[in-house]
Design a protein around this motif. Structure first.
Motif, PDB file in Angstrom:
ATOM      1  N   SER A 115       0.951  -1.224   0.192  1.00 18.08           N
ATOM      2  CA  SER A 115      -0.087  -0.059  -0.020  1.00 18.08           C
ATOM      3  C   SER A 115       0.860   1.195  -0.025  1.00 18.08           C
ATOM      4  O   SER A 115       1.679   1.250   0.936  1.00 18.08           O
ATOM      5  CB  SER A 115      -0.891   0.164   1.243  1.00 18.08           C
ATOM      6  N   LYS A 116       0.760   1.975  -1.044  1.00 16.70           N
ATOM      7  CA  LYS A 116       1.632   3.411  -1.081  1.00 16.70           C
ATOM      8  C   LYS A 116       1.443   4.196   0.057  1.00 16.70           C
ATOM      9  O   LYS A 116       2.350   4.683   0.694  1.00 16.70           O
ATOM     10  CB  LYS A 116       1.297   4.194  -2.212  1.00 16.70           C
ATOM     11  N   SER A 117       0.118   4.343   0.782  1.00 22.03           N
ATOM     12  CA  SER A 117      -0.116   5.188   1.997  1.00 22.03           C
ATOM     13  C   SER A 117       0.496   4.541   3.034  1.00 22.03           C
ATOM     14  O   SER A 117       1.327   5.177   3.866  1.00 22.03           O
ATOM     15  CB  SER A 117      -1.623   5.338   2.092  1.00 22.03           C
ATOM     16  N   LYS A 120       4.189   4.799   2.743  1.00 18.62           N
ATOM     17  CA  LYS A 120       5.082   6.400   3.147  1.00 18.62           C
ATOM     18  C   LYS A 120       4.917   6.720   4.683  1.00 18.62           C
ATOM     19  O   LYS A 120       5.623   7.230   5.034  1.00 18.62           O
ATOM     20  CB  LYS A 120       4.193   7.150   2.388  1.00 18.62           C
ATOM     21  N   GLN A 121       3.813   5.937   5.438  1.00 17.13           N
ATOM     22  CA  GLN A 121       3.972   6.199   6.727  1.00 17.13           C
ATOM     23  C   GLN A 121       5.307   5.537   7.445  1.00 17.13           C
ATOM     24  O   GLN A 121       5.716   6.126   8.426  1.00 17.13           O
ATOM     25  CB  GLN A 121       2.720   5.596   7.416  1.00 17.13           C
ATOM     26  N   TYR A 134      -0.502  14.189   1.385  1.00 15.81           N
ATOM     27  CA  TYR A 134      -1.275  13.727   2.261  1.00 15.81           C
ATOM     28  C   TYR A 134      -1.628  12.430   1.925  1.00 15.81           C
ATOM     29  O   TYR A 134      -1.747  11.854   0.956  1.00 15.81           O
ATOM     30  CB  TYR A 134      -2.833  14.289   1.978  1.00 15.81           C
ATOM     31  N   HIS A 135      -1.344  11.481   3.085  1.00 14.16           N
ATOM     32  CA  HIS A 135      -1.214  10.051   2.849  1.00 14.16           C
ATOM     33  C   HIS A 135      -1.960   9.158   3.740  1.00 14.16           C
ATOM     34  O   HIS A 135      -1.974   7.955   4.017  1.00 14.16           O
ATOM     35  CB  HIS A 135       0.267   9.233   2.958  1.00 14.16           C
ATOM     36  N   ASP A 137      -5.865   8.039   5.543  1.00 14.18           N
ATOM     37  CA  ASP A 137      -6.954   7.107   5.416  1.00 14.18           C
ATOM     38  C   ASP A 137      -8.208   7.938   5.181  1.00 14.18           C
ATOM     39  O   ASP A 137      -9.193   7.072   4.382  1.00 14.18           O
ATOM     40  CB  ASP A 137      -7.225   6.007   6.495  1.00 14.18           C
ATOM     41  N   GLN A 139     -10.897   9.820   3.416  1.00 12.96           N
ATOM     42  CA  GLN A 139     -10.743  10.284   1.783  1.00 12.96           C
ATOM     43  C   GLN A 139     -11.885  11.366   1.627  1.00 12.96           C
ATOM     44  O   GLN A 139     -12.376  11.365   0.663  1.00 12.96           O
ATOM     45  CB  GLN A 139     -11.157   8.889   1.268  1.00 12.96           C
ATOM     46  N   ALA A 160      -3.643   4.826  -4.027  1.00 11.84           N
ATOM     47  CA  ALA A 160      -2.761   4.247  -2.987  1.00 11.84           C
ATOM     48  C   ALA A 160      -2.336   2.822  -3.156  1.00 11.84           C
ATOM     49  O   ALA A 160      -1.194   2.286  -2.900  1.00 11.84           O
ATOM     50  CB  ALA A 160      -3.408   4.230  -1.601  1.00 11.84           C
ATOM     51  N   LEU A 198      -3.880   9.373  -2.693  1.00  8.42           N
ATOM     52  CA  LEU A 198      -2.819  10.100  -2.105  1.00  8.42           C
ATOM     53  C   LEU A 198      -2.644  11.282  -2.886  1.00  8.42           C
ATOM     54  O   LEU A 198      -3.105  11.693  -4.125  1.00  8.42           O
ATOM     55  CB  LEU A 198      -1.309   9.487  -2.235  1.00  8.42           C
ATOM     56  N   GLU A 200       0.032  14.510  -3.504  1.00  8.17           N
ATOM     57  CA  GLU A 200       1.527  14.640  -3.454  1.00  8.17           C
ATOM     58  C   GLU A 200       1.750  16.041  -4.251  1.00  8.17           C
ATOM     59  O   GLU A 200       0.956  16.412  -5.279  1.00  8.17           O
ATOM     60  CB  GLU A 200       2.223  13.524  -3.739  1.00  8.17           C
TER      61      GLU A 200
END
Length: 666
Positions: A115-117, A120-121, A134-135, A137, A139, A160, A198, A200
């Motif tokens: 998961s890209k989000s 990134k965290q 912004y990553h 949950d 939405q 994501a 996401l 960016e």
């Protein structure tokens, strides 16, 4: 070391893995679908097991069939290659449950980067620099809109769960945001069944620089330097090189250490790639991590002189890394281009067809070709249309670029449309040679990279006409009467008593027809006057197999010409031109001639095009002969009529035989 491994993939990556395994004395098991029964990877492997129909979802993506094949063969490990099941955490766990080593990272690492989000965290916590964005949950549309406003336009909306450019939209101003978000969510849901987005900061001139990392199960980790993958179309890579041009050593080290922190944050094991966006100001930002071997790994192998597949097998077997960071050095420069069956002039639309002719450049310490196809194979609708990867190496980038351009001119493919000409144009372009790299390179240099659409197709007519005349003479000699080599009927030069040796050709080049007239200048010297439209050239040369050494108006060039059933492909070094001699006419330029017309060479009468006594105009076709897979139309030399034919359709005719009686109009 493992004694036997199964390769859960196909094509060039399966062949690539097999080569290393064979060198290490490890037996290999291939799997194949209905479409791949005769594929190269099947032929190369020690064993091969059928796993289902051609569609990947019914064969290469069936974890149950792959596992059944591994258990039946006695394989101790599975190499997933890239694509298909290579980043499937469930498959990694299935291997563990069945006591088979997965030649890749643990399932937990795959899930962490899936998961890209979430990725990134994790990277933010590990101190890896991220693109402002912004990553989260949540939405809510208003929240996403506010995030875009806070980041500052332009922004990039990105799915994501995405990849391959799906679910991505650039937004340049607030008024475009809602429509772009709705479109990106629709595409993400359709492609990934997940529409989490996401937001960016969109970098306007970023370079795509990625770091090759490797970790073992004993806590060791290294980075094997970087690759620049900025040249892309539709967010997919076209050219990769290592090291990245102009990257300062301090940034290389900082980026490498950040990539290692990323890998260690998820307890990574095996080969992985951490991808960064590198901005003009020298800053870099984490983009994603690919938890597998990459398509472009050969350029890293070329500059480090290491076999990354061997590293994979050793690490998966439980060994420590072969080298530590201090042992690794960069040697020279390497570039890789991906040769695809696709049409760059039609938005890179994938192409299908049979590889009727396939001749790669010779391999050496400077040139490497990774492929999974052979001449005669079909590029089908079922799989990725990549034909091969061409990799070159030399002591520096300038020399490597020259190697690349030369290798591309010697890569000959016919039967399918390819991107070879585009790749050559990239390699030869001033912008690429000056390393003016960013992810928008192809669009910014479109006029230089796509000249073919407006190119004059007639520019190679003299060479094509020369080839046809020389080939015709070769075939005539092969069919001649060896007992009388001096007989004029053994010549295919349109011989006429007291008249020019003239022949008119109608040649179709890429769908465009041209009328050409050829006249032999001196008997036996392979020299012709070639006229088309208002242009006239002098062409002379020799034909040796498929190689035409031609001198056109004093300019000597070498071509490769490949015959097919009724057409030909001319390889000029930069492009492949497909042409077909639609008809060929033997005639004279005496508009008032009349009498008996004779057969230009041995052949078969295919068609009588007019009836005896029928009035015809000058240039009308009277009959059609066929010889050596080419049609020859005998045309009326003047207005008039045929009073008598001496042969019927289907008759075999000797060269020089009288065909008909023609009476010109008074």
């Amino acid at each position: 070391m493992f004694s036997k491994i199964l390769i859960a993939n196909r094509g060039e990556i399966a062949c690539r893995v097999i080569k290393t395994a064979q060198r290490m004395g490890v037996r290999t098991v291939a799997v194949f679908s209905d479409a791949d029964r005769d594929a190269l990877h099947v032929q190369m492997a020690d064993e091969a097991i059928h796993i289902g129909p051609a569609p990947a979802r019914e064969s290469y993506l069936r974890t149950d069939k792959i596992m059944a094949a591994a258990l039946a063969s006695g394989a101790q490990a599975i190499h997933p290659g890239y694509g298909f099941l290579s980043e499937n955490a469930g498959f990694s766990r299935l291997c563990e449950e069945n006591g088979i080593a997965f030649i890749g990272p643990p399932a937990s690492a795959i899930e962490a980067m899936g998961s890209k989000s979430a990725a990134k965290q994790i990277m933010e916590e590990a101190g890896v620099p991220l693109v402002p964005g912004y990553h989260g949950d949540d939405q809510d549309t208003e929240l996403l809109r506010q995030a875009a406003q806070r980041i500052g336009y332009p922004v990039l909306l990105k799915a994501a769960a995405g990849g391959g450019g799906k679910g991505m939209r650039q937004v340049w101003e607030p008024s475009e945001f809602d429509a772009a978000l709705a479109a990106a969510k629709r595409e993400a849901m359709s492609s990934f069944n997940d529409d989490i987005m996401l937001v960016e900061k969109y970098l306007t001139r970023p370079r795509h620089v990625e770091i090759q990392v490797f970790c073992d199960s004993h806590g060791n980790g290294v980075y094997l330097f970087e690759r620049d993958c900025s040249l892309q179309r539709r967010h997919q890579k076209v050219v990769e090189e290592a090291p990245a041009p102009g990257l300062p050593d301090e940034i290389r080290e900082a980026m490498g250490k950040a990539a290692l922190r990323a890998a260690q944050a998820i307890d990574y094991v095996g080969a992985g790639t951490v991808e960064f966006l590198f901005d003009e100001d020298g800053s870099f930002y984490f983009m994603e991590m690919n938890t597998r071997l990459q398509v472009e790994h050969p350029v890293t192998e070329m500059i480090t002189r290491q076999d990354l597949v061997e590293w994979q097998l050793r690490v998966a077997y439980g060994e420590t890394l072969p080298l530590q960071q201090a042992d690794l050095r960069i040697h020279g420069h390497a570039l890789e281009v991906r040769i695809y069956a696709e049409d760059p002039n039609n938005d890179f639309l994938p192409a299908t067809g049979t590889l009727r002719y396939l001749q790669p450049p010779g391999e050496s310490q400077h040139v490497r070709v990774d492929t999974g196809v052979q001449q005669g194979d079909e590029v089908s609708i079922y799989y990725d249309p990549m034909i091969a990867k061409l990799i070159v190496w030399d002591e520096n980038r300038y020399r490597a670029l020259n190697r690349l351009a030369d290798a591309l001119t010697n890569y000959h493919i016919s039967g399918v449309t390819t991107n070879l000409e585009l790749l050559y144009n990239i390699a030869a372009s001033d912008a690429f040679r000056s390393a003016e790299l960013d992810t928008g390179f192809i669009e910014k240099n479109r006029e230089v990279l796509f000249p073919a659409a407006s190119a004059d197709k007639s520019r190679h007519l003299p060479a094509i006409a020369l080839y046809l005349m020389l080939r015709q003479q070769q075939q005539a000699r092969a069919a001649s009467n060896p007992d009388d080599p001096l007989s004029p009927w053994n010549r295919a030069n349109s011989w006429r008593l007291n008249e020019p040796h003239g022949q008119s050709l109608e040649i179709n080049i890429e769908g465009e027809a041209f009328e050409v007239r050829c006249e032999e200048q001196r008997q036996g010297d392979h020299s012709y006057s070639v006229r088309f439209g208002e242009q006239q050239s002098r062409a002379t040369g020799e034909l040796q197999g498929n190689v035409l050494n031609a001198t056109i108006d004093g300019h000597r060039q070498r071509y490769t010409v490949v015959p097919h059933d009724s057409s030909f492909t001319l390889f000029t070094g930069r492009e492949a031109l497909h042409f077909e001699p639609v008809v060929a006419n033997f005639d004279t330029e005496d508009s008032g001639s009349a009498g008996n017309l004779t057969a230009p060479m041995n052949g078969t009468l295919v068609e009588l095009s007019v009836q005896p006594g029928q009035t015809v105009k000058k240039g009308d076709t009277l009959l059609i002969m066929e010889a050596m897979k080419m049609e020859y139309r005998i045309k009326a030399p003047a207005d008039g009529a045929v009073s008598e034919f001496f042969y019927a359709a289907g008759d075999l005719i000797d060269g020089g035989a009288e065909l008909l009686v023609f009476k010109a109009a008074e």
